[in-house]
Write an enzyme that holds these catalytic residues in place. Structure first.
Site, mmCIF file in Angstrom:
data_model
loop_
_atom_site.group_PDB
_atom_site.id
_atom_site.type_symbol
_atom_site.label_atom_id
_atom_site.label_comp_id
_atom_site.label_asym_id
_atom_site.label_seq_id
_atom_site.Cartn_x
_atom_site.Cartn_y
_atom_site.Cartn_z
ATOM 1 N N ASN A 1 36.616 18.163 24.571
ATOM 2 C CA ASN A 1 35.629 17.151 24.972
ATOM 3 C C ASN A 1 36.325 15.867 25.431
ATOM 4 O O ASN A 1 36.007 14.770 24.985
ATOM 5 C CB ASN A 1 34.657 16.865 23.828
ATOM 6 C CG ASN A 1 33.426 16.093 24.291
ATOM 7 O OD1 ASN A 1 33.181 15.949 25.478
ATOM 8 N ND2 ASN A 1 32.661 15.586 23.337
ATOM 9 N N ASP B 1 34.979 28.041 25.648
ATOM 10 C CA ASP B 1 33.644 27.624 25.253
ATOM 11 C C ASP B 1 32.651 28.363 26.140
ATOM 12 O O ASP B 1 32.477 28.020 27.307
ATOM 13 C CB ASP B 1 33.516 26.103 25.420
ATOM 14 C CG ASP B 1 32.116 25.593 25.115
ATOM 15 O OD1 ASP B 1 31.271 26.379 24.653
ATOM 16 O OD2 ASP B 1 31.874 24.389 25.355
ATOM 17 N N ASN C 1 29.471 28.401 25.629
ATOM 18 C CA ASN C 1 28.192 27.691 25.601
ATOM 19 C C ASN C 1 27.028 28.650 25.332
ATOM 20 O O ASN C 1 25.923 28.475 25.847
ATOM 21 C CB ASN C 1 27.961 26.922 26.911
ATOM 22 C CG ASN C 1 28.293 25.441 26.773
ATOM 23 O OD1 ASN C 1 27.886 24.794 25.806
ATOM 24 N ND2 ASN C 1 29.023 24.907 27.736
#
Length: 259
Positions: free
Chosen positions: A9, A152, A154
């Site tokens: 992030n 990731d 998601n």
């Protein structure tokens, strides 16, 4: 061969929380990053040229989004790969979604799957990306290549991969279409390594909201994976979640290969 994957992030943000020191102490053979949100020229020398605890420099590779401060993936590897390239599909490469490193025994792929966003605003784009990944995974197998697809996704695949499934059935990351794609990916034979080693186990998550005390209360989602082709599963020694590692809203995930 230890391979870690982490959605940081923002790599410049996580650097402020001791990322470089963590990487040196941890010293994985390979580290895949997602949501780097920066171009190499914007980074410190410690991030561009990291070293392991033995003083050996990592080879660093980057796939950046055209949009500044957005998306992006990277691979740090002690062993120099034979080749490094993106997915090869402009609409996804323009957002820095995929980077793959080719080695003698397998292909290492780091992927940052799109967020389908509120009310499924980007669901079509997300599903197009997912379908491209499924197609490419099948292509690699047909070519006789093994692969590790980490990153990731998601997507929280099933009810045990999310702390509050009922409350999130209409939310991005747990939409029926997203879970159905994950079903199709695993039904095609590709293996979610964490679930292989931890079948049916609850309360294992890799992402927690910054709101409230979600992480402390373990109200999270399992969004980060290491998936492999079925013939490569025998080389996977373990697959774990590194919940104790802080610094971002995601935590790293790790596998070890018998290579």
């Amino acid at each position: 061969m230890r391979i870690l994957s982490w959605n940081v992030n923002g790599i410049r943000a996580v650097e402020k929380h001791g990322f470089s020191q963590w990487l040196t102490a941890e010293s994985p053979d390979m580290l895949c990053l997602q949501e780097t949100k920066a171009r190499p020229e914007q980074l410190s020398d410690e991030l561009r040229n990291p070293k392991n605890k033995s003083g050996k420099r990592y080879n660093a590779y980057w796939a950046c989004a055209k949009k500044a401060g957005y998306s992006g993936v990277a691979i740090y590897s002690v062993k120099e790969p034979d080749d490094v390239k993106p997915l090869g599909i402009a609409e996804f490469d323009d957002e820095g979604r995929v980077l793959q490193a080719f080695y003698k025994d397998f292909v290492l792929i780091t992927g940052y799957f799109p967020n389908s966003q509120d009310k499924g605003k980007r669901l079509d784009y997300k599903l197009a990306f997912c379908d491209a990944i499924l197609k490419y995974s099948k292509k690699l197998v047909k070519q006789g290549k093994h692969f590790v697809l980490c990153g990731d996704y998601n997507i929280a695949h099933t009810a045990i991969d999310i702390a509050r499934p009922k409350q999130n059935e209409k939310n991005a990351g747990y939409l029926p279409e997203e879970r159905a794609w994950m079903d199709s990916y695993t039904k095609a034979g590709f293996v979610d390594t964490f679930r292989h080693f931890h079948p049916g186990e609850k309360d294992h998550y890799t992402w927690w909201s910054y709101w409230g005390t979600a992480r402390e209360r373990n109200v999270g989602w399992r969004l980060d994976y290491h998936c492999v082709d079925p013939a490569f599963l025998s080389q996977v020694k373990y697959s774990i979640i590194r919940k104790e590692v802080e610094g971002a809203d995601h935590c790293p995930v790790e596998i070890d290969l018998s290579l």
